[in-house]
Design a protein around this motif. Structure first.
Motif: not given
Length: 469
Positions: A225-252
């Motif tokens: 759904d979304t992907f965010a990169i958290e950076r420090d004041p110097a612009g270097r990446p500190e943390q990455f966060r991914s909002q996921l949806r897992l769709l299980n077709p086993g209940d289809a």
């Protein structure tokens, strides 16, 4: 007959010596050290990457000054944990632990479970801790000693004039459990290396990834759904966060689609239905540009390792016929976007979301940059065995802390044979002795102090009983 017997004895002795060498504890410790060093190498060298990466890293600067890219690949250091030699070390260590348990730990456990009956005081005097006390009625003291030991949780085996007691036999199981846990752990690690699956996929927000099983059936659909990169004041990446949806077709089959929402970030993976999802990396997937009065165009970006480790870009023509191309390059989703001509000269610098700038007579504007989440998917069927083996080894280590104690006592009366009736009639007493001795597999000093204290308590209780009588 003699020759055939000697021939049969030779291979048997050789096999016995081989088993004894494999069961040597020093060999097991040496193998553990080698496996630890190999694990350190697997941590220092990137694992399961493309061959080009190892040539690029180690051809110019050999690892430890010894191994270039071909050397690393030839020694299977690019996949240490699934290499033939590493799995052979695990198998060797597992065999050594099994033989050590069979030759040493199992007999020790059987000996601890077997009652030993000492019948004479002379036998007790040869044990590690031995005490002798004089009692007016040693048989009564023996009975009182049995009561005290039973109250303290000792197991007893009684005879008319003697007893045997033991406590902490569970401690003898500890080494066996430690060895068994390590073997189970290594089997799980080997199974995971051989039967596991590892895949790294870059996924842009709004896109999906369908995971298939070995038969080609849909097993799980992964949507970002979304992907965010958290950076420090110097612009270097500190943390990455991914909002996921897992769709299980086993209940289809029921007409319902199972959906699970979750977030992953660095050092915070997600485990779902035997699959572990790690936030491993990031990349730039696409750039949205506007050329003159054209609609917004979303164009894919590609990596340019020759320009740097984290440089993405694309070649964009500035004329309808595809002529006069320019290179757009950037290293962050925040920009800026550098524009270079064919001769490498800088033509412009664009800011995502900023105003358009003229490039070779064509207004060019960067609307946005779409980052992509680097998700590492790992399926390791050996994980349950690894955790089980670790739990067994921990339980064995805790059990090994329990001291195994054994105690024997013999009541020796000094009355002449046949004089007990006369003594009772006259009210006289002949002093006797109570011999007590014991063994302990650890902390013998504490046991040697505990035994005299127990005898002092026994003497007091016996004296008190005699006075009351």
């Amino acid at each position: 007959m003699t020759g055939s017997s000697a021939t049969a004895t030779g291979p048997t002795r050789t096999l016995q010596r081989l088993i004894a060498a494999l069961a040597d504890l020093r060999l097991a410790i040496g193998l553990l050290v080698v496996i630890a060093i190999a694990s350190g190498i697997g941590t220092a060298i990137p694992q399961q990457e493309n061959a080009e990466l190892y040539h690029r890293i180690y051809d110019n600067q050999p690892w430890l000054g010894l191994l270039n890219g071909d050397g690393v690949l030839g020694l299977q250091l690019d996949h240490v944990y699934s290499s033939n030699w590493f799995l052979a070390l695990l198998a060797w260590l597992g065999l050594a632990l099994l033989l050590c348990s069979w030759r040493r730990q199992w007999p020790a456990l059987m000996a601890a479970l077997r009652w030993i009956d000492y019948r004479s005081p002379r036998q007790l005097s040869k044990l590690s801790v031995a005490e002798t006390v004089s009692l007016a009625q040693p048989q009564q003291g023996l009975d009182r000693l049995a009561d005290l030991l039973a109250q303290q949780g000792w197991q007893l085996q009684r005879h008319p004039d003697r007893l045997a007691a033991r406590k902490g036999v569970l401690g003898r199981i500890g080494p066996l459990l430690v060895h068994a846990g390590m073997v189970v752990l290594m089997v799980g690690a080997a199974w995971g290396s051989l039967g596991g699956h590892r895949q790294e996929q870059f996924l842009a927000p709004g896109r999906e990834l369908e995971l298939l099983d070995s038969r080609g059936h849909s097993q799980l659909t992964l949507a970002l759904d979304t992907f965010a990169i958290e950076r420090d004041p110097a612009g270097r990446p500190e943390q990455f966060r991914s909002q996921l949806r897992l769709l299980n077709p086993g209940d289809a089959a029921t007409g319902e689609l199972s959906v699970k929402k979750a977030e992953i970030s660095v050092n915070h993976p997600l485990r779902y239905r035997g699959i572990t999802l790690y936030q491993a990396d990031w990349a730039l997937a696409a750039i949205t540009v506007q050329l003159g009065r054209s609609p917004l165009l979303q164009l894919p970006l590609q990596s340019f390792p020759q320009l740097g480790e984290q440089i993405w870009g694309l070649v964009l023509p500035t004329r309808p016929d595809g002529s006069e191309p320019v290179l757009l390059s950037l290293s962050s989703e925040e920009g800026p976007v550098q524009v270079f001509g064919p001769d490498g000269q800088s033509l412009a610098q664009l800011v995502p979301g900023g105003p358009a700038q003229e490039v070779k007579g064509l207004p060019v504007r960067v609307d946005s940059v779409l980052p992509a989440s680097g998700i590492l998917l790992k399926r390791d069927p050996g994980v349950p065995l690894v955790y089980t083996g670790f739990a067994i080894a921990l339980a064995g280590g805790a059990a090994s802390l329990i001291a195994t104690r054994q105690l024997w006592a013999i009541a020796e009366s000094s009355e002449p044979e046949g004089s007990s009736e006369i003594s009772n009639r006259l009210g006289s007493e002949h002093p006797g002795r109570l011999h007590v001795a014991g063994l302990c597999n650890r902390n013998l000093t504490a046991f040697s102090q505990e035994l005299p204290a127990l005898l002092v308590q026994l003497d007091l209780d016996t004296s008190s009983g005699a006075q009351q009588a």
